[in-house]
Design a protein around this motif. Sequence first.
Motif, PDB file in Angstrom:
ATOM      1  N   GLN A 314       0.823  -1.211   0.000  1.00 23.26           N
ATOM      2  CA  GLN A 314       0.000   0.000   0.000  1.00 23.26           C
ATOM      3  C   GLN A 314       0.855   1.257   0.000  1.00 23.26           C
ATOM      4  N   LYS A 315       2.078   1.141   0.509  1.00 20.49           N
ATOM      5  CA  LYS A 315       2.986   2.296   0.507  1.00 20.49           C
ATOM      6  C   LYS A 315       3.402   2.667  -0.915  1.00 20.49           C
ATOM      7  N   SER A 316       3.266   1.703  -1.823  1.00 15.96           N
ATOM      8  CA  SER A 316       3.720   1.925  -3.197  1.00 15.96           C
ATOM      9  C   SER A 316       2.578   2.233  -4.158  1.00 15.96           C
ATOM     10  N   ILE A 317       1.484   1.482  -4.060  1.00 15.27           N
ATOM     11  CA  ILE A 317       0.424   1.587  -5.068  1.00 15.27           C
ATOM     12  C   ILE A 317      -0.287   2.945  -4.998  1.00 15.27           C
ATOM     13  N   ARG A 318      -0.362   3.600  -6.139  1.00 16.53           N
ATOM     14  CA  ARG A 318      -1.010   4.909  -6.303  1.00 16.53           C
ATOM     15  C   ARG A 318      -0.547   5.903  -5.240  1.00 16.53           C
ATOM     16  N   ASN A 319       0.747   5.902  -4.991  1.00 17.68           N
ATOM     17  CA  ASN A 319       1.302   6.785  -3.972  1.00 17.68           C
ATOM     18  C   ASN A 319       2.542   7.499  -4.477  1.00 17.68           C
ATOM     19  N   GLN A 320       2.640   7.657  -5.793  1.00 15.78           N
ATOM     20  CA  GLN A 320       3.797   8.329  -6.378  1.00 15.78           C
ATOM     21  C   GLN A 320       3.293   9.411  -7.335  1.00 15.78           C
ATOM     22  N   ILE A 321       3.814  10.619  -7.193  1.00 12.60           N
ATOM     23  CA  ILE A 321       3.404  11.690  -8.106  1.00 12.60           C
ATOM     24  C   ILE A 321       3.955  11.402  -9.492  1.00 12.60           C
ATOM     25  N   LYS A 322       3.068  11.414 -10.482  1.00  9.98           N
ATOM     26  CA  LYS A 322       3.502  11.116 -11.847  1.00  9.98           C
ATOM     27  C   LYS A 322       4.446  12.208 -12.345  1.00  9.98           C
ATOM     28  N   SER A 323       5.523  11.788 -12.987  1.00  9.13           N
ATOM     29  CA  SER A 323       6.373  12.766 -13.665  1.00  9.13           C
ATOM     30  C   SER A 323       5.600  13.313 -14.857  1.00  9.13           C
ATOM     31  N   PRO A 324       6.010  14.458 -15.411  1.00  8.66           N
ATOM     32  CA  PRO A 324       5.321  14.980 -16.601  1.00  8.66           C
ATOM     33  C   PRO A 324       5.281  13.980 -17.753  1.00  8.66           C
ATOM     34  N   VAL A 325       6.384  13.287 -17.992  1.00  3.03           N
ATOM     35  CA  VAL A 325       6.393  12.299 -19.076  1.00  3.03           C
ATOM     36  C   VAL A 325       5.419  11.171 -18.767  1.00  3.03           C
ATOM     37  N   GLN A 326       5.449  10.676 -17.521  1.00  2.00           N
ATOM     38  CA  GLN A 326       4.537   9.594 -17.131  1.00  2.00           C
ATOM     39  C   GLN A 326       3.089  10.044 -17.286  1.00  2.00           C
ATOM     40  N   TRP A 327       2.814  11.246 -16.839  1.00  2.00           N
ATOM     41  CA  TRP A 327       1.442  11.774 -16.885  1.00  2.00           C
ATOM     42  C   TRP A 327       0.956  11.888 -18.334  1.00  2.00           C
ATOM     43  N   GLY A 352       7.625  20.931 -16.614  1.00  2.00           N
ATOM     44  CA  GLY A 352       8.856  20.880 -15.832  1.00  2.00           C
ATOM     45  C   GLY A 352       9.812  19.758 -16.149  1.00  2.00           C
ATOM     46  N   GLN A 353       9.642  19.077 -17.312  1.00  2.00           N
ATOM     47  CA  GLN A 353      10.561  17.987 -17.650  1.00  2.00           C
ATOM     48  C   GLN A 353      10.940  18.100 -19.122  1.00  2.00           C
ATOM     49  N   ASP A 354      11.860  19.005 -19.407  1.00  2.00           N
ATOM     50  CA  ASP A 354      12.299  19.227 -20.771  1.00  2.00           C
ATOM     51  C   ASP A 354      13.326  18.152 -21.136  1.00  2.00           C
ATOM     52  N   LEU A 355      12.898  17.175 -21.924  1.00  2.00           N
ATOM     53  CA  LEU A 355      13.799  16.076 -22.267  1.00  2.00           C
ATOM     54  C   LEU A 355      15.038  16.598 -22.985  1.00  2.00           C
ATOM     55  N   PHE A 356      16.171  15.984 -22.688  1.00  2.00           N
ATOM     56  CA  PHE A 356      17.483  16.345 -23.233  1.00  2.00           C
ATOM     57  C   PHE A 356      17.960  17.713 -22.747  1.00  2.00           C
ATOM     58  N   ALA A 357      17.290  18.276 -21.777  1.00  2.00           N
ATOM     59  CA  ALA A 357      17.735  19.546 -21.192  1.00  2.00           C
ATOM     60  C   ALA A 357      17.384  19.569 -19.698  1.00  2.00           C
ATOM     61  N   PRO A 358      17.947  18.635 -18.928  1.00  2.00           N
ATOM     62  CA  PRO A 358      17.670  18.644 -17.484  1.00  2.00           C
ATOM     63  C   PRO A 358      18.187  19.935 -16.862  1.00  2.00           C
ATOM     64  N   PRO A 359      17.629  20.320 -15.715  1.00  2.00           N
ATOM     65  CA  PRO A 359      17.984  21.616 -15.127  1.00  2.00           C
ATOM     66  C   PRO A 359      19.427  21.697 -14.645  1.00  2.00           C
ATOM     67  N   SER A 360      20.062  20.569 -14.320  1.00  2.00           N
ATOM     68  CA  SER A 360      21.440  20.595 -13.843  1.00  2.00           C
ATOM     69  C   SER A 360      22.039  19.212 -14.020  1.00  2.00           C
ATOM     70  N   GLY A 363      20.147  16.251 -12.709  1.00  2.00           N
ATOM     71  CA  GLY A 363      18.896  15.801 -13.319  1.00  2.00           C
ATOM     72  C   GLY A 363      17.703  16.474 -12.653  1.00  2.00           C
ATOM     73  N   TRP A 364      16.556  15.804 -12.685  1.00  2.00           N
ATOM     74  CA  TRP A 364      15.334  16.347 -12.099  1.00  2.00           C
ATOM     75  C   TRP A 364      15.162  15.812 -10.674  1.00  2.00           C
ATOM     76  N   ASP A 365      14.722  16.667  -9.758  1.00  2.00           N
ATOM     77  CA  ASP A 365      14.533  16.218  -8.373  1.00  2.00           C
ATOM     78  C   ASP A 365      13.355  15.259  -8.253  1.00  2.00           C
ATOM     79  N   GLY A 366      12.303  15.473  -9.043  1.00  2.00           N
ATOM     80  CA  GLY A 366      11.154  14.568  -9.034  1.00  2.00           C
ATOM     81  C   GLY A 366      10.342  14.675  -7.759  1.00  2.00           C
ATOM     82  N   GLY A 367       9.493  13.672  -7.528  1.00  2.00           N
ATOM     83  CA  GLY A 367       8.660  13.643  -6.325  1.00  2.00           C
ATOM     84  C   GLY A 367       7.735  14.855  -6.251  1.00  2.00           C
TER      85      GLY A 367
END
Length: 529
Positions: A314-327, A352-360, A363-367
């Motif tokens: 239950q800690k895993s299922i439907r408990n992760q914010i989708k990344s822009p690509v995933q969404w 907030g997820q420009d492919l091939f141009a991560p912010p640093s 990479g992306w912090d995510g979450g």
Amino acid sequence: MLTPLPDSQWNRDTAAHLLRRAGFGSNPEQLDSWSKLKLGDAVDRLVDWQQVPDPTPNPDWAKPDPTLESKREELRMMSEEDRKKAVQMIGRSQREHVEKLRLWWLTRMFETTRPLQEKMTLFWHGHFATSVEKVKDAYFMWKQNDLFRQLGNGNFEELLVEGGREPAMLIWLDGGSSNLRAPNENYAREVMELFTLGEGHYTEDDIKNAAKAFTGWVVEREKQASEFRPQRFSNEPKTFKGQTGDFNDKDIVHLILQDPNCAPYLAKKLWTFFAYENPEPELVGALAGRFRDAKYEIKPLLRTLFLSEEFYSQKSIRNQIKSPVQWLVGCCKSLNLDRIPWLAPNAIRLLGQDLFAPPSVKGWDGGRNWISTATLLQRCNIARFMIYGGNPASMGILPPNLAKAEEKGKIEIPPGQQPAQPGQPAQPGQNQPPPMDEKMERKQEILQRLARVNIPPMVQVQSLVPPDALSDNKKLIAALSQRLYQSPLNPQLEKACEDYLGGDAKPVSNEKIQGLLYLMMTRPEFQLG
């Protein structure tokens, strides 16, 4: 710990969870097919992706240019003014290829028969974060992306060695300019801090000596490849992590992988990406032990992860914010779109997820960083655009400099996603570009065109629900919740949907179905996967 999920708990819900995390989601038909497999067979099919045919071709421009050397010679013979114009054209061509590369990759994620291969490519793209903003070469970015695709489930040691020799990485972290007289420490530092060990598990002397071992590799622009030049390599003895020898890049990578901090660092990062944040230390330790025992083979690690009870907790299922690509890719699958929209690269850039141009270089912090008031509003705008169509500029989806981009041929609208004729209602699937008069003032014409752009709805709403659901509110809500959430709605959201439909005449109109989709897709629950 890491006990396989019992077969009795493998069902449609757990299959949906596996497809969301090890891929980009599914539509009901795909979920039906996968849930009929046994858990072990489903995981094997995902992890052993080389056994699955891959019909997706590479971009037609993604290959070395045999005329590159002659083009450079032509440049050298030009006047300064002509050379400046030619260089600008080359830069423009590179930017166009990068935009095409972004759309090609998103399309591949959407259409692939190997969902985990693309998900792992996305993971390594964020792990070995490299930006085209500095590399400035679309072919090098594709080449690195393809390396992640080919070695993504192979041996991590091989991936790390080959990744460090890629032209994109040599440019990004300055390895290509490093030599025995002036070893550059950028890659040596990041390979330990970001790629393998984490901060605090190496010394400054380790960095200096590793930098010497990484010398010798350069980017050969004429060949569009990297190569080793012995005369640039530092042959002097190096002391690294307590051992001394005439080490090269492979030796240093091998010694890094012997560090007890390496396997836990990678295991935690992979678990966070696929399951949940802040995994328990004992879980990370167990996963890291499996990784070390397998001599850093990635495939067994993935198999253990996706079979484990903890992954389906239950800690895993439907408990992760989708990344822009995933969404975005997940939305396109759930809504049965026939292709990735041509605006998709800009849409995920706005999210907030420009492919091939991560912010640093991190990479992306995510979450939780994926969601802000601005990006949540953009998710709503993009959902509305997919459902209702309309003018993308008015919804903030088009870049503000579209007119300039279109004037230069940067924006290409594929067949089937063209705007409607002015004065005519937009129809789904319509393919009627507006009339173009080349004699008109170009800038004025573009502005007028933008003002009347009216993209048809991308979603064929009646195809998303069975006919009998159109006369039954509960069936309609259940059908769309299975499509978008792969599960029943929570009582509050279900009540909101029932209130929205009310007692309207049956069958339910397309407009009502569109509204119901929009209501479901803009809820906070939909941002979780």
